[in-house]
Enzyme design. Structure first.
Site, PDB file in Angstrom:
ATOM      1  N   LYS A 108      69.760  16.645  -1.404  1.00 60.95           N
ATOM      2  CA  LYS A 108      70.476  15.391  -1.673  1.00 60.95           C
ATOM      3  C   LYS A 108      70.072  14.837  -3.043  1.00 60.95           C
ATOM      4  CE  LYS A 108      70.932  10.706   0.208  1.00 60.95           C
ATOM      5  NZ  LYS A 108      70.387   9.738   1.153  1.00 60.95           N
ATOM      6  N   GLU A 158      66.448  13.913   1.614  1.00 60.85           N
ATOM      7  CA  GLU A 158      66.551  13.611   3.053  1.00 60.85           C
ATOM      8  C   GLU A 158      67.458  14.563   3.805  1.00 60.85           C
ATOM      9  OE1 GLU A 158      68.065   9.652   2.854  1.00 60.85           O
ATOM     10  OE2 GLU A 158      66.049   8.838   2.737  1.00 60.85           O
ATOM     11  N   TRP A 175      60.832   3.372  -0.397  1.00 59.58           N
ATOM     12  CA  TRP A 175      59.904   3.769  -1.465  1.00 59.58           C
ATOM     13  C   TRP A 175      60.434   3.382  -2.841  1.00 59.58           C
ATOM     14  CZ3 TRP A 175      60.154   9.260  -3.871  1.00 59.58           C
ATOM     15  CH2 TRP A 175      61.482   9.645  -4.051  1.00 59.58           C
ATOM     16  N   ASP A 176      61.605   2.715  -2.870  1.00 62.85           N
ATOM     17  CA  ASP A 176      62.271   2.453  -4.151  1.00 62.85           C
ATOM     18  C   ASP A 176      61.421   1.645  -5.128  1.00 62.85           C
ATOM     19  OD1 ASP A 176      64.092   3.079  -2.018  1.00 62.85           O
ATOM     20  OD2 ASP A 176      65.735   2.655  -3.390  1.00 62.85           O
TER      21      ASP A 176
HETATM   22  C1  BGC Z   1      67.744   7.627  -0.678  1.00 59.55           C
HETATM   23  C2  BGC Z   1      66.322   7.157  -0.568  1.00 59.55           C
HETATM   24  C3  BGC Z   1      66.246   5.686  -0.920  1.00 59.55           C
HETATM   25  C4  BGC Z   1      67.212   4.900  -0.053  1.00 59.55           C
HETATM   26  C5  BGC Z   1      67.230   3.441  -0.388  1.00 59.55           C
HETATM   27  C6  BGC Z   1      68.629   6.760   0.180  1.00 59.55           C
HETATM   28  O1  BGC Z   1      69.950   7.140   0.005  1.00 59.55           O
HETATM   29  O2  BGC Z   1      67.851   8.954  -0.244  1.00 59.55           O
HETATM   30  O3  BGC Z   1      65.501   7.898  -1.427  1.00 59.55           O
HETATM   31  O4  BGC Z   1      64.964   5.205  -0.720  1.00 59.55           O
HETATM   32  O5  BGC Z   1      68.493   5.416  -0.228  1.00 59.55           O
HETATM   33  O6  BGC Z   1      67.625   3.235  -1.701  1.00 59.55           O
END
Ligand code: BGC
Length: 801
Positions: A615, A495, A356-357
Site C-alpha cells: 500500500k 497495511e 503514527w502520523d
Molecule cells: C495509512 C497509515 C496512516 C493512517 C492515518 C492509513 O491509510 O496506511 O499509515 O497512519 O492512514 O493517516
C-alpha cells in the site's frame, strides 16, 4: 509576493466539489475547528457542517455484521455557522424564499481563504425574477488568540430594490456524526441533554453533552446589526436557537450583521461550568473589528515564525499546508491533552484518531513550535500506563502503544472495517502495527536533538523510550536455527499485508522496518541509560525495575535482530519473496486507479496478501527516518552490509510494487528518491503536494485533510532537501535541491536560537543567525565543520555532488 500567493480561491458553486472545498476551507485555532460549510443551509448531500474540538471524543456501541462493536469518535459538535437570509422588498406582499447556494436565484459564488489573515470570505449574488439583486459577503474566522471565539460578519448589498433582509442567526445542536459514508451503519448520535435559551440582552445559547464521555459543551452567541431600525427576537426550540433580525437595506446602503460565538466545554482548564463560562466570554468579547485585528496579528506572529520562502505554485501549496497544520496544532495545543489527529480537525475520517502520523508532523513542529511538540509527546506519556496494561494483557513487558489512540490511550482500532466495493465487513488486523511504539521513541529522540530539552528527555522521554525498548525485547524470540532474534505476528507500515496467505493467525514475521527500528530504539535506550545523570538514573531504574541483565539482553538484541533479504534486496518480511507477482499493468488497465488494491482484490474474492504488492512505503520508510550513513551503520550493527547497490536495488524493487494507497507514501518516496534517483523524485513530490487540493485518493479529503502528508511536504523541503539533521549538538546540512525547486528559504528555530534563516541555492547555502546572547551555532555542511555566530550571515559554496 503576490496576493495570490497567500489566497486560495474557488470560483463558482459546484455541489459535487462542495465537501472537498469545505474541508480545505476549514478554519481552526488548534482548540477547535469548523469546516468551511455554507451557513445558509443545513446538512445535505452537498453540505456537511462540522465543528470539532481537539480531544472531545465519545464512545458508542453499534451492531455490525451481527457483532457489537465499540467505536470512539471525535464528536461533531453543535453547529455555530447557521446564518440564513431572505429579502422582503418594500413593494412585495411577502418575503422571498430563504436563499442559499443551492437556490436557482444564485447568479455568482466565490470563496477565498486568506492564509495570511486566517479568514474565509464567501461572496454570493442572487437575483429574483423581478431583477432584484442581493449580494452577500460573509467573512468568518476562528480566533487564533482568543481560542474560545469565532466570528461571522455578513454584509448585505441590495441592487434594484429597497426593503429589509430577514436574517436568522442560529446555533444548531441537532447534529450527528454523519460525515463518512462508510460509517453509516454505525451509531452516530453522540449528543444528548440539549438546553437552549435567550437572554434579555439578546445573547442566545445552547448546551448539550456527549452521551458516554459526559463532556458538556456550551455555545453562546451575540449579534450586532447595522444600520439599526429593524426588529430582533429570539426563537428557542429543543435543539436549536435563533436570533431573528429584520435589517433595512437600500441600494448604496449595505447592512452588516455580526455574529460572535463562544465555545466552552467541561474539559477546558481553569473554567467554571460551560454555560455561564460561554455567556461571560461572549459578553466580554470585543466588537468584531477589534477581533478581526487581533486575529490578524496572531496569524502575523505565526507566519513570522514559520517563514516560508518557496517560489511558485509549490510555495503556494506549501503555505496552505502550513496553514492547515497550524490550525490543527497551534500554540494553544501546548495547553491541551491531545495527540496528532490523522485527518486534522477537518472531518470525521478515522474518527479523529491518533496514529503514527506524528512521525511526519513532529519534525516540522520541533523546528518551529517545540512547546507544541512537547505537549504532543506528553499526550503519549500520560497514556503510558494504558500502554503498559496493553503490553501486560498481550503477555509482554514494557509499553505497547495502540495503533489508534483516542481519549484514554486504549487501542481504538476498529475490529471490523467495511470494504465499500464489496459491501463486506472484514476483520481489521491493523492493530498489529506495533511499530507505532518506535515512532514515539523516534519522536522523543528527535525532539531532544532539535531542542536540546534534556528536562523532557531525562524524565517523561526516558520513561517512554525505556518502556518501548522493553516491549521490543519482550516481543523478540531467539531462533537457534537462524542464530537471530525474531519478532513475529506483526503488521508493517504497509497495511495491505496482514497475514500469510491461508494462515490461521494474523500477522507477519520479521518485518524489516519493525526490526530495524526496534534495534534503533534498543540502542537509543541503552545510550540514554549510559548518559542519564546519576540523580535521574537511579530512581528511574528503581521505578522501572530495570536490571543490568535486562540491559545486557537489550544490547544483544540490538545486534542480533533478524532482517530478511532476498535476491539482493531487503525483504519486507520473512517469506515475502514467495508471494506471487501481481499483474500491475493488467490491473491498471482494468481499474484505472488501483491505489486501494486491497479493496479491489477482496471484492474479486482474492486477497492482496497473496501478492508482492504494498500500500505504501514499508522497507523504504527506513530511508525516510535515517540518513544513508545512519542506516548503513544500523545495518552494520545488526551484522548486515547495506551498500549503495543493495539500497538502490531495494528502492527499485518496492517502487515497482507499491500502489500508494496512502498519501504518506508519496512523501516518503519523494524523500527517498531525492537522494537516490533525483529525476524521479519530483513526480512524487508533486503528488504529495497535490494530495489534498486535488483529492488524489478519490474522495477522502472531503472527510478530512491528510495532516501527516501535509506536514510531510513541509518537512520534505525543510529537512529532506536541505539534508538537515540535528544531531551531536550540530546542525548538519547536506543540501540536495531538486532542479524543480532549486531556490528556497526556510526559517527554523534550533535549540535556543530563534529565527535562523536558511537559504538554499543549487551551489550555495546562506545561513543567518539573528543577534542573541547564545553561543555560535555549530554547522556541519556535507560533514565539514563551521560555526555561525549570532548576528551574522555566512554563505557557503557547495561543491558539485
Ligand atoms: C495509512 C497509515 C496512516 C493512517 C492515518 C492509513 O491509510 O496506511 O499509515 O497512519 O492512514 O493517516
Amino acid at each position: 509576493m503576490t496576493a495570490r500567493a497567500w489566497t486560495w480561491t474557488y470560483e463558482g458553486y459546484d455541489p459535487e466539489d462542495e465537501r472537498l472545498r469545505e474541508a480545505l476551507c476549514t478554519l481552526g485555532n488548534g482548540r477547535f475547528a469548523t469546516r468551511g460549510a455554507a451557513p445558509e443551509t443545513p446538512r445535505g448531500p452537498a453540505h456537511y457542517p462540522g465543528t470539532y474540538a481537539a480531544g472531545v471524543y465519545d464512545r458508542l456501541t453499534s451492531t455490525v455484521a451481527g457483532r457489537a462493536v465499540e467505536n470512539e469518535d471525535l464528536v461533531n459538535l453543535p453547529d455555530w455557522l447557521p446564518l440564513r437570509y431572505r429579502i422582503r422588498p418594500d413593494d412585495a406582499p411577502a418575503p422571498g424564499p430563504w436563499l442559499s447556494p443551492d437556490h436557482p436565484q444564485l447568479t455568482d459564488h466565490r470563496r477565498t481563504l486568506d492564509l495570511r489573515r486566517g479568514t474565509l470570505t464567501r461572496w454570493s449574488s442572487y437575483e429574483d425574477a423581478q431583477g432584484r439583486r442581493l449580494t452577500v459577503t460573509e467573512r468568518r474566522l476562528v480566533h487564533m488568540s482568543e481560542p474560545d471565539l469565532a466570528v461571522q460578519r455578513a454584509v448585505f448589498t441590495a441592487e434594484g430594490w429597497s426593503g429589509q433582509v430577514e436574517v436568522a442567526a442560529g446555533l444548531d445542536g441537532d447534529i450527528r456524526n454523519r460525515g463518512v459514508a462508510r460509517y453509516r451503519d454505525l451509531a452516530d448520535a453522540h449528543l444528548t441533554d440539549w438546553e437552549t435559551g435567550g437572554e434579555g440582552d439578546g445573547v442566545f445559547w445552547l448546551r448539550c453533552r456527549t452521551l458516554t464521555s459526559g463532556i458538556s459543551v456550551a455555545l453562546a452567541a451575540r449579534t450586532h446589526v447595522a444600520p439599526r431600525g429593524g426588529t430582533a427576537r429570539t426563537r428557542v426550540a429543543d435543539r436549536r436557537v435563533w436570533r431573528l433580525h429584520t435589517v433595512p437595506v437600500r441600494p448604496g446602503a449595505p447592512a452588516t450583521v455580526d455574529k460572535t460565538v463562544a465555545l466552552h466545554t467541561s474539559q477546558d482548564l481553569a473554567r467554571t461550568a460551560p454555560v455561564p463560562g460561554a455567556l461571560a466570554a461572549i459578553r466580554r468579547a470585543p466588537a468584531v473589528p477589534r477581533l478581526l485585528a487581533s486575529h490578524h496579528r496572531a496569524w502575523q506572529h505565526l507566519w513570522h515564525r514559520v517563514r516560508w520562502d518557496v517560489p511558485g505554485e509549490a510555495g503556494r501549496i506549501l503555505r496552505l499546508h502550513v496553514f492547515h497544520v497550524l490550525q490543527t496544532l497551534s500554540p494553544h495545543t501546548a495547553r491541551l491533552d491531545v495527540g496528532v489527529p490523522a485527518r486534522g480537525l477537518h472531518g470525521e475520517a478515522y474518527r479523529g484518531h491518533v496514529f503514527w502520523d506524528e512521525l511526519f508532523v513532529l519534525p516540522f513542529l520541533n523546528l518551529h513550535f517545540p512547546k507544541v511538540s512537547r505537549a504532543l509527546l506528553s499526550y503519549r506519556h500520560r497514556r503510558l500506563p494504558a500502554a503498559r496494561r496493553a503490553a501486560l494483557e498481550a503477555g509482554r513487558a514494557g509499553a505497547m502503544y495502540p495503533w489508534q489512540s483516542g481519549s484514554d490511550g486504549r487501542e481504538e482500532t476498529q475490529l471490523l472495517h467495511l470494504n465499500p466495493r464489496s459491501g463486506r465487513w472484514l476483520p481489521d488486523h491493523s492493530h498489529l502495527q506495533h511499530h507505532v511504539g518506535s515512532a514515539i521513541a523516534y519522536n522523543v529522540w528527535q525532539f531532544w536533538q532539535a531542542t536540546g530539552d534534556t528536562g523532557f528527555l531525562h524524565t517523561k522521554g526516558a520513561e517512554m523510550l525505556l518502556e518501548i525498548a522493553r516491549f521490543w525485547a519482550s516481543s523478540a524470540d531467539w531462533d537457534p536455527g537462524l542464530g537471530r532474534y525474531r519478532i513475529r505476528g506483526v503488521v508493517g507500515p504497509d497495511e495491505y499485508h496482514d497475514g500469510y496467505p491461508g494462515a490461521d493467525r494474523p500477522g507477519l514475521d520479521d518485518n524489516a522496518y519493525t526490526n530495524v527500528t526496534a534495534a534503533w530504539v534498543l540502542s537509543r535506550a541503552l545510550e540514554l541509560c549510559r548518559t542519564l545523570p546519576e540523580a535521574r538514573r537511579r530512581p528511574l531504574f528503581e521505578r522501572l525495575e530495570l536490571s543490568h541483565d535486562e540491559r545486557q539482553h537489550w544490547d544483544d538484541l540490538a545486534h542480533r535482530l533478524y532482517v530478511p533479504h532476498h535476491r539482493g534486496v531487503i525483504s519486507q518480511f520473512a517469506g515475502y519473496e514467495r508471494l506471487a507477482e501481481l499483474d500491475w499493468a493488467g490491473y491498471r488497465a482494468r481499474y484505472g486507479d488501483i491505489r486501494r488494491l486491497d479493496r479491489i482484490l477482496e471484492a474479486e474474492g482474492d486477497t492482496v496478501n497473496r501478492y508482492q504488492a504494498s500500500k505504501q512505503a514499508d522497507v523504504l520508510m527506513l530511508g525516510y527516518l535515517f540518513s544513508p550513513t545512519e542506516l548503513a551503520a544500523l545495518f552494520e550493527q545488526l551484522g548486515y552490509r547495506l551498500d549503495d547497490e543493495t539500497w538502490r536495488a531495494t528502492v527499485d524493487h518496492y517502487l515497482e510494487r507499491t500502489s500508494h494507497g496512502s498519501t504518506l507514501s508519496a512523501v516518503v518516496h519523494a524523500w527517498v528518491l531525492a537522494r537516490v534517483r533525483r529525476d524521479d523524485a519530483w513526480g512524487y513530490c508533486a503528488e504529495a503536494l497535490t494530495g489534498d487540493i486535488a483529492d488524489v485518493q478519490g474522495g477522502t479529503t472531503a472527510e478530512g485533510i491528510h495532516l501527516g502528508a501535509m506536514a510531510g511536504t513541509l518537512d520534505f523541503v525543510q529537512r529532506g532537501m536541505t539534508g538537515l539533521e540535528t544531531r551531536a549538538r550540530a546542525l548538519w546540512l547536506d543540501p540536495a535541491p531538486l532542479p524543480q525547486l532549486s531556490k528556497f528559504g526556510v526559517r527554523i528555530r534550533y535549540r535556543r536560537h530563534r529565527d535562523i534563516d536558511l537559504r538554499i541555492r543549487t551551489h550555495r547555502v546562506g545561513i543567518t543567525v539573528p543577534e542573541s546572547e547564545q553561543a555560535a551555532i555549530r554547522v556541519r555542511l556535507r560533514g565539514r565543520p563551521y560555526t555561525v555566530a549570532p548576528g551574522t550571515t555566512r554563505h557557503f559554496e557547495l561543491p558539485d555532488d
